[in-house]
Structures are given as C-alpha cells and as structure tokens.
Write a protein that holds these residues in place. Structure first.
Motif, short mmCIF file in Angstrom:
data_model
loop_
_atom_site.label_atom_id
_atom_site.label_comp_id
_atom_site.label_asym_id
_atom_site.label_seq_id
_atom_site.Cartn_x
_atom_site.Cartn_y
_atom_site.Cartn_z
N ASP A 90 0.80 -1.23 0.00
CA ASP A 90 0.00 0.00 0.00
C ASP A 90 0.83 1.28 0.00
O ASP A 90 0.27 2.37 -0.06
CB ASP A 90 -0.94 0.02 1.21
CG ASP A 90 -1.99 -1.08 1.12
OD1 ASP A 90 -2.40 -1.41 -0.01
OD2 ASP A 90 -2.37 -1.61 2.17
N THR A 91 2.14 1.17 0.08
CA THR A 91 3.00 2.36 0.05
C THR A 91 3.07 2.89 -1.37
O THR A 91 3.48 2.17 -2.28
CB THR A 91 4.42 2.03 0.54
OG1 THR A 91 4.36 1.54 1.87
CG2 THR A 91 5.31 3.27 0.49
N PRO A 92 2.67 4.15 -1.58
CA PRO A 92 2.78 4.71 -2.93
C PRO A 92 4.26 4.86 -3.33
O PRO A 92 5.04 5.43 -2.58
CB PRO A 92 2.13 6.09 -2.82
CG PRO A 92 1.34 6.05 -1.56
CD PRO A 92 2.03 5.07 -0.66
N VAL A 93 4.60 4.33 -4.48
CA VAL A 93 5.95 4.45 -5.02
C VAL A 93 5.84 5.21 -6.34
O VAL A 93 5.09 4.81 -7.23
CB VAL A 93 6.61 3.07 -5.26
CG1 VAL A 93 7.98 3.24 -5.92
CG2 VAL A 93 6.74 2.31 -3.94
N VAL A 94 6.60 6.30 -6.44
CA VAL A 94 6.62 7.13 -7.64
C VAL A 94 8.01 7.04 -8.25
O VAL A 94 9.01 7.15 -7.55
CB VAL A 94 6.29 8.61 -7.30
CG1 VAL A 94 6.43 9.50 -8.53
CG2 VAL A 94 4.89 8.71 -6.71
N VAL A 95 8.07 6.84 -9.57
CA VAL A 95 9.34 6.79 -10.29
C VAL A 95 9.46 8.06 -11.12
O VAL A 95 8.56 8.41 -11.88
CB VAL A 95 9.42 5.54 -11.21
CG1 VAL A 95 10.73 5.53 -11.99
CG2 VAL A 95 9.25 4.26 -10.40
N LEU A 96 10.59 8.75 -10.95
CA LEU A 96 10.90 9.93 -11.75
C LEU A 96 12.03 9.54 -12.70
O LEU A 96 12.97 8.87 -12.28
CB LEU A 96 11.36 11.08 -10.86
CG LEU A 96 10.43 11.48 -9.72
CD1 LEU A 96 11.05 12.62 -8.91
CD2 LEU A 96 9.08 11.89 -10.26
N SER A 97 11.95 9.97 -13.95
CA SER A 97 12.95 9.53 -14.92
C SER A 97 13.36 10.63 -15.89
O SER A 97 12.53 11.43 -16.32
CB SER A 97 12.40 8.36 -15.73
OG SER A 97 13.32 7.95 -16.70
N ARG A 98 14.62 10.66 -16.22
CA ARG A 98 15.12 11.55 -17.28
C ARG A 98 15.01 10.86 -18.64
O ARG A 98 15.21 11.47 -19.67
CB ARG A 98 16.56 11.94 -17.02
CG ARG A 98 16.71 12.85 -15.82
CD ARG A 98 17.99 13.66 -15.90
NE ARG A 98 18.15 14.44 -14.70
CZ ARG A 98 17.59 15.63 -14.51
NH1 ARG A 98 16.83 16.15 -15.44
NH2 ARG A 98 17.77 16.29 -13.40
N PRO A 120 12.60 17.17 -16.11
CA PRO A 120 12.42 17.85 -14.83
C PRO A 120 10.96 18.12 -14.53
O PRO A 120 10.15 18.28 -15.45
CB PRO A 120 13.18 19.16 -15.02
CG PRO A 120 13.10 19.43 -16.48
CD PRO A 120 13.08 18.08 -17.15
N LEU A 121 10.63 18.15 -13.26
CA LEU A 121 9.29 18.50 -12.82
C LEU A 121 9.31 19.91 -12.25
O LEU A 121 10.28 20.30 -11.61
CB LEU A 121 8.84 17.56 -11.69
CG LEU A 121 8.42 16.17 -12.10
CD1 LEU A 121 9.48 15.19 -11.69
CD2 LEU A 121 7.12 15.83 -11.44
N THR A 122 8.25 20.64 -12.48
CA THR A 122 8.13 21.94 -11.85
C THR A 122 7.74 21.71 -10.38
O THR A 122 7.32 20.62 -10.00
CB THR A 122 7.05 22.80 -12.51
OG1 THR A 122 5.78 22.18 -12.31
CG2 THR A 122 7.31 22.98 -14.00
N THR A 123 7.85 22.75 -9.58
CA THR A 123 7.43 22.66 -8.19
C THR A 123 5.97 22.27 -8.09
O THR A 123 5.58 21.43 -7.28
CB THR A 123 7.70 24.00 -7.46
OG1 THR A 123 9.11 24.27 -7.51
CG2 THR A 123 7.25 23.95 -6.02
#
Length: 146
Positions: A90-98, A120-123
C-alpha cells in the motif's frame, strides 16, 4: 529545474510531520531540491543518492511514500521499487525519470508504482504528485499546505 522562491510556500510548522518520505536520486542537485520541498511542506525525509543504502533503510523503516529516480534506460530502480512494494503493497511508489521509455513505464506500473514521470518536474508538478499519492497514515487526508 524550477526555481524555488520563498513566497511560493505558506509553511506552517507543526509538532508532528505530515508524513515520512523516502527519496532516492543519484543527482545531487535534484535530491537536494526535492528534499527541500518536502521538508518545507512539513514532511520528514530520508534522502539517499545510493539505491543500496535506501534499500537497507527500507529494511528498518516504514515510509508513507517512496520516490525514486531512474537515471538511465537500464531501469536500475526496479529492484528498489520491488523491495519497497514487497514490504508494504500500500505504500505509494513514484518513479521519476530523465529517460521516459515505454518499456520502463510499463514495468514500473506492472510492479505497482503509482506514477512514472519525466524529469524535470516543476514545483507545482511535484506538489501534485506528493498531494495525490501520499498516504497520510496519521489520518490526515490533505498532503500539502495550500
């Protein structure tokens, strides 16, 4: 990467953190930026540049959400995503990728990640991700101050 201006935030200190986040990114600048934002929003953060160290931390700590960065098309975060979800589905896992690749996206989703986003992600984008996916295990529904 978005510039962070103090006027963007309405930080209200509280006695208890809003949540406990694990953040893993091999890019020192991104790690510092995301850690700073999370702490400004009232989260307690464990931040690592090394996936193996983060995995060891996961063996002993329980997190409200996990954010991992994929730095190459090899999807080296796969093992950490699997490990985090094996400990608590149940832990949300988010993957950020270039390196936004359909194969890695599909693999992350199949493993159980709740999101896979291109850097990149904005604030504002990062705030949306945290707000949308943070499990407030302390009973708080709202993730970020408005």
């Amino acid at each position: 990467m978005a510039t962070v201006a103090n006027s963007e935030f309405k930080f209200q200190p509280s006695s208890a953190p809003r949540g406990y986040a694990l953040l893993v990114d091999e890019n020192a600048k991104d790690l510092k930026h995301f850690t700073t934002l999370l702490r400004l929003w009232g989260y307690s953060v464990q931040a690592f540049m090394n996936y193996r160290h983060a995995e060891r931390c996961l063996e002993h700590e329980h997190f409200d959400f996990v954010i991992v960065s994929q730095i190459s098309p090899a999807f080296e975060t796969r093992r950490l995503v699997e490990f985090a979800l094996a400990r608590d589905r149940d832990t949300p896992v988010v993957v950020l990728s270039r390196f936004l690749q359909m194969r890695c996206y599909l693999e992350a989703m199949r493993l159980g990640a709740v999101d896979y986003l291109e850097k990149p992600l904005t604030t504002a984008e990062f705030e949306r991700v945290v707000t949308t996916h943070c499990k407030a295990r302390r009973g708080e529904i709202s993730a970020c101050p408005s």
